[in-house]
Every structure is written in structure tokens, then in C-alpha cells.
Design a protein around this motif. Sequence first.
Motif: not given
Length: 201
Positions: A107-122
Amino acid sequence: MMKGLRLKIAIMAVVCSAISALPGHAENLAVRNCTWCHGGGAQGYTPAPRLAGQRYQYLENQLADFHARTRDNPFSKQYMWGAAAHLSAQTARDLAMYFSTLPPKAANDGEREFAATGRTIYQEGMPDSNIVACVVCHGPNAEGVRQIPRLGGLGYSYLKRRLEQWGEGYHLAAGPPMPHIAGNLSPNEIEALASYLSFIK
């Protein structure tokens, strides 16, 4: 807009009552009616999720839950309960198999500035909150395993709302661990996870 969607779903419910004998093929009426909300390539129209490339076991289980009215979040009640009410088990299986074969897209529609934090959680979970890493169940590329759904590439707003709804107590019939996990995520952590997952191809 919402009235038009309600009309489409009502029509779909009527049509689906007569399609059980049709083959599970891309051109049958069941698939064509699904695409009104989920798109011609099953990439989804907000708020309907992307179905392309989803695990067929998961899709089949969700259609069964809609039919049994145990998936109980508001949009499920409003749209999918009626849409799945007259689906036979075989038609549900055919639909699930068909959509699982379509190529997924991010989808590529998230907030890019939060993606790194999301990757760590995942990838690593949140040990201090007793939250296991998402990768354990959903796979290294969020591709899902058997009845555990693909999360990679799903729309940001859909993922965000579903995580919020787990924490709000919807669809408890599906059982652990998601109610516990989602219930212990902060709004910022949910936003980060939804953002990260939306970019996975």
C-alpha cells in the motif's frame, strides 16, 4: 458514498445466495461482487482491506467468522455479515483460494518517519511489555503462515484500525494472543506498526 456501499453489499448478499453452484473462477459473480469494495485486483478500497496474496486459510476462516457473526467489529457487522450470510462453505473456499493467488502489492501509505520504530517492534517485540515479536507468527516478511494472515503491504488505515479494535475487545472469539498484544500497544506504537507494515512488499 456510504449509502452506495450499503446498496452494493445488499445486492451482493442476494446474488451470493444463488452462486454456490458456480465454479471457483475469476469470472464468476461472487468474485465480481467482491471487487466492488476490494478492487478489481483485490488491492482494496478504503476501508476494505487488500485480499490479493492473503493466506487462503485465513480468508476462508474469516468468511466463516462473518457467516457465524463472530467477527464483530462495526464494518464487519455493517457489510460482511450480510455479504457472507448466503455463501456456501465451498464458495467461501473457492473465493479464498482465488484471492490468495493474486499478486500482492504494498500500500505504501504509512508514515515513513514511524516505519523504523514499527520495524523494531515487528522484528524484536517489546520485552518490557511482555509482547512477543510479530515476526514469530507472521513471518520475516509479514507474509503469514497458514491461517495466520499476511500483514505485509496492507493499508495503513486498515491495519491501524484493526489493531485498535483488537484492543477495544472486538473479535475476541478468535482467541489469543492478539487481544493481549494489541491491548498493550500505545497509539504511537500502533501507528508505527501500521506504517511499517504498509511498506512491506
